[in-house]
Design a protein around this motif. Structure first.
Motif, PDB file in Angstrom:
ATOM      1  N   MET A 189       0.841  -1.192   0.000  1.00  0.00           N
ATOM      2  CA  MET A 189       0.000   0.000   0.000  1.00  0.00           C
ATOM      3  C   MET A 189       0.877   1.243   0.000  1.00  0.00           C
ATOM      4  O   MET A 189       1.716   1.424   0.880  1.00  0.00           O
ATOM      5  N   LYS A 190       0.692   2.101  -0.981  1.00  0.00           N
ATOM      6  CA  LYS A 190       1.460   3.343  -1.096  1.00  0.00           C
ATOM      7  C   LYS A 190       0.723   4.451  -0.355  1.00  0.00           C
ATOM      8  O   LYS A 190      -0.466   4.657  -0.556  1.00  0.00           O
ATOM      9  N   THR A 191       1.458   5.173   0.495  1.00  0.00           N
ATOM     10  CA  THR A 191       0.826   6.178   1.338  1.00  0.00           C
ATOM     11  C   THR A 191       1.589   7.495   1.276  1.00  0.00           C
ATOM     12  O   THR A 191       2.793   7.538   1.008  1.00  0.00           O
ATOM     13  N   ALA A 192       0.873   8.569   1.567  1.00  0.00           N
ATOM     14  CA  ALA A 192       1.475   9.895   1.674  1.00  0.00           C
ATOM     15  C   ALA A 192       0.919  10.576   2.911  1.00  0.00           C
ATOM     16  O   ALA A 192      -0.266  10.448   3.227  1.00  0.00           O
ATOM     17  N   VAL A 193       1.779  11.308   3.617  1.00  0.00           N
ATOM     18  CA  VAL A 193       1.384  12.054   4.810  1.00  0.00           C
ATOM     19  C   VAL A 193       1.616  13.532   4.537  1.00  0.00           C
ATOM     20  O   VAL A 193       2.733  13.940   4.202  1.00  0.00           O
ATOM     21  N   ILE A 194       0.562  14.338   4.654  1.00  0.00           N
ATOM     22  CA  ILE A 194       0.684  15.780   4.446  1.00  0.00           C
ATOM     23  C   ILE A 194       1.156  16.424   5.746  1.00  0.00           C
ATOM     24  O   ILE A 194       0.610  16.152   6.819  1.00  0.00           O
ATOM     25  N   VAL A 195       2.173  17.274   5.651  1.00  0.00           N
ATOM     26  CA  VAL A 195       2.755  17.912   6.827  1.00  0.00           C
ATOM     27  C   VAL A 195       2.524  19.421   6.761  1.00  0.00           C
ATOM     28  O   VAL A 195       2.792  20.050   5.743  1.00  0.00           O
ATOM     29  N   PHE A 196       2.021  19.970   7.865  1.00  0.00           N
ATOM     30  CA  PHE A 196       1.759  21.398   7.985  1.00  0.00           C
ATOM     31  C   PHE A 196       2.669  22.004   9.048  1.00  0.00           C
ATOM     32  O   PHE A 196       3.192  21.288   9.906  1.00  0.00           O
ATOM     33  N   PRO A 197       2.853  23.318   9.062  1.00  0.00           N
ATOM     34  CA  PRO A 197       3.538  23.941  10.200  1.00  0.00           C
ATOM     35  C   PRO A 197       2.739  23.663  11.461  1.00  0.00           C
ATOM     36  O   PRO A 197       1.549  23.986  11.539  1.00  0.00           O
ATOM     37  N   GLY A 198       3.344  23.015  12.428  1.00  0.00           N
ATOM     38  CA  GLY A 198       2.639  22.658  13.652  1.00  0.00           C
ATOM     39  C   GLY A 198       2.216  21.207  13.730  1.00  0.00           C
ATOM     40  O   GLY A 198       1.750  20.754  14.778  1.00  0.00           O
ATOM     41  N   SER A 199       2.355  20.445  12.640  1.00  0.00           N
ATOM     42  CA  SER A 199       2.095  19.000  12.721  1.00  0.00           C
ATOM     43  C   SER A 199       3.065  18.396  13.724  1.00  0.00           C
ATOM     44  O   SER A 199       4.244  18.745  13.744  1.00  0.00           O
TER      45      SER A 199
ATOM     46  N   ILE B 265       3.681  -1.402   9.543  1.00  0.00           N
ATOM     47  CA  ILE B 265       2.574  -2.275   9.156  1.00  0.00           C
ATOM     48  C   ILE B 265       2.590  -2.618   7.669  1.00  0.00           C
ATOM     49  O   ILE B 265       2.292  -3.758   7.290  1.00  0.00           O
ATOM     50  N   THR B 266       2.952  -1.645   6.824  1.00  0.00           N
ATOM     51  CA  THR B 266       2.922  -1.891   5.377  1.00  0.00           C
ATOM     52  C   THR B 266       4.257  -2.345   4.815  1.00  0.00           C
ATOM     53  O   THR B 266       4.312  -2.916   3.721  1.00  0.00           O
ATOM     54  N   GLY B 267       5.355  -2.083   5.542  1.00  0.00           N
ATOM     55  CA  GLY B 267       6.683  -2.424   5.039  1.00  0.00           C
ATOM     56  C   GLY B 267       7.238  -1.402   4.067  1.00  0.00           C
ATOM     57  O   GLY B 267       8.342  -1.581   3.543  1.00  0.00           O
ATOM     58  N   THR B 268       6.501  -0.307   3.836  1.00  0.00           N
ATOM     59  CA  THR B 268       6.933   0.721   2.896  1.00  0.00           C
ATOM     60  C   THR B 268       6.891   2.082   3.577  1.00  0.00           C
ATOM     61  O   THR B 268       5.892   2.440   4.210  1.00  0.00           O
ATOM     62  N   ARG B 269       7.979   2.847   3.441  1.00  0.00           N
ATOM     63  CA  ARG B 269       8.035   4.171   4.046  1.00  0.00           C
ATOM     64  C   ARG B 269       7.082   5.118   3.319  1.00  0.00           C
ATOM     65  O   ARG B 269       7.114   5.227   2.095  1.00  0.00           O
ATOM     66  N   PRO B 270       6.210   5.810   4.049  1.00  0.00           N
ATOM     67  CA  PRO B 270       5.298   6.763   3.405  1.00  0.00           C
ATOM     68  C   PRO B 270       6.064   7.947   2.804  1.00  0.00           C
ATOM     69  O   PRO B 270       7.187   8.261   3.212  1.00  0.00           O
TER      70      PRO B 270
ATOM     71  N   PRO C 247       1.439  12.732  -4.736  1.00  0.00           N
ATOM     72  CA  PRO C 247       1.928  11.597  -5.526  1.00  0.00           C
ATOM     73  C   PRO C 247       0.819  10.577  -5.745  1.00  0.00           C
ATOM     74  O   PRO C 247      -0.238  10.646  -5.111  1.00  0.00           O
ATOM     75  N   ASP C 248       1.067   9.635  -6.630  1.00  0.00           N
ATOM     76  CA  ASP C 248       0.098   8.573  -6.914  1.00  0.00           C
ATOM     77  C   ASP C 248       0.162   7.546  -5.784  1.00  0.00           C
ATOM     78  O   ASP C 248       1.058   6.710  -5.745  1.00  0.00           O
ATOM     79  N   VAL C 249      -0.779   7.633  -4.847  1.00  0.00           N
ATOM     80  CA  VAL C 249      -0.775   6.752  -3.675  1.00  0.00           C
ATOM     81  C   VAL C 249      -2.173   6.184  -3.454  1.00  0.00           C
ATOM     82  O   VAL C 249      -3.163   6.658  -4.029  1.00  0.00           O
ATOM     83  N   ASP C 250      -2.237   5.170  -2.592  1.00  0.00           N
ATOM     84  CA  ASP C 250      -3.512   4.532  -2.251  1.00  0.00           C
ATOM     85  C   ASP C 250      -4.193   5.205  -1.065  1.00  0.00           C
ATOM     86  O   ASP C 250      -5.410   5.087  -0.904  1.00  0.00           O
ATOM     87  N   LEU C 251      -3.401   5.870  -0.230  1.00  0.00           N
ATOM     88  CA  LEU C 251      -3.917   6.461   0.998  1.00  0.00           C
ATOM     89  C   LEU C 251      -3.211   7.773   1.275  1.00  0.00           C
ATOM     90  O   LEU C 251      -1.982   7.856   1.225  1.00  0.00           O
TER      91      LEU C 251
END
Length: 224
Positions: free
Chosen positions: A1-11, A24-29, A40-44
């Motif tokens: 599963m390909k994932t992306a995490v959006i980061v904001f100032p203050g996250s 859990i997925t074995g792949t670095r987001p 990016p083209d991700v699943d989550l």
């Protein structure tokens, strides 16, 4: 599963989410800074917890106007899975992707503790690894987690099965109406929740109750 995490100032829970997803997925987001305009083209896509822009104006209100939100909303409308946790839940409501609003906690204090959650709807892509009615442990850490919706909206989300998680056994930490801890959109691909499942995914954290949420997404993707 390909994932992306959006980061904001203050996250401040983005790294926790990176760790949980990689474990859990074995792949670095992939990390996406809020000023980017294309995901990016991700699943989550995950909007993590924290205090974006210091919670000025309203929690999540400024972040919901960030450049990356335009593409995230487009991805959500196209059916891509979106998960907002804590401040991420606030951002999703401010962006109009989820109904209702998150207000100040009923006690007007920051709450950092463990609560119990009941899985109300286990037929979603985010909850299929739970049993219906399953009660599980999960940490919370927020000041503005008091979920509210007007009577018509509340009736609609209850009737549509959009309430996925409720605070259980009297552990509601913030006064949320109907003990609501997490809701999903009508299409079923956007979930917002105040508790932090990413902080209970391995024994070193004191338990693994939160893993089922991420395992649900993997299962849903494999069977899609």
């Amino acid at each position: 599963m390909k994932t992306a995490v959006i980061v904001f100032p203050g996250s401040n829970r983005d790294r926790d989410m990176f760790h949980a997803l990689e474990l859990i997925t074995g792949t670095r987001p992939l990390s996406v800074w809020h000023t980017e305009t294309t995901l990016p083209d991700v699943d989550l896509v995950i909007v993590p917890g924290g205090f974006s822009y210091g919670d000025y104006l309203r929690s999540g209100a400024i972040a919901a106007r960030s450049p990356i939100l335009k593409d995230m909303i487009a991805r959500a409308n196209a059916g891509v899975s979106i998960l907002g946790v804590c401040n991420g839940f606030q951002i999703l409501t401010e962006a109009g992707l989820l109904p209702g609003a998150l207000m100040r906690n009923a006690g007007l204090n920051f709450v950092c503790k463990e609560v119990l959650l009941e899985t109300v709807n286990n037929t979603t892509r985010f909850s299929n690894a739970f049993a219906k009615g399953q009660v599980w442990r999960c940490p919370v850490a927020h000041h503005d987690g008091n979920y509210f919706a007007d009577a018509d909206t509340l009736k609609a989300i209850e009737d549509n099965g959009q309430v996925v998680f409720r605070y259980a056994n009297g552990t509601n930490p913030n006064g949320s109406i109907h003990d609501i801890a997490g809701i999903i959109n009508e299409k079923g691909n956007v979930l917002g929740m105040m508790p932090h499942p990413e902080n209970l995914v391995e024994p070193l954290q004191g338990g693994t109750d939160g893993r089922a949420l991420f395992e649900s997404l993997i299962s849903a993707l494999e069977t899609a």
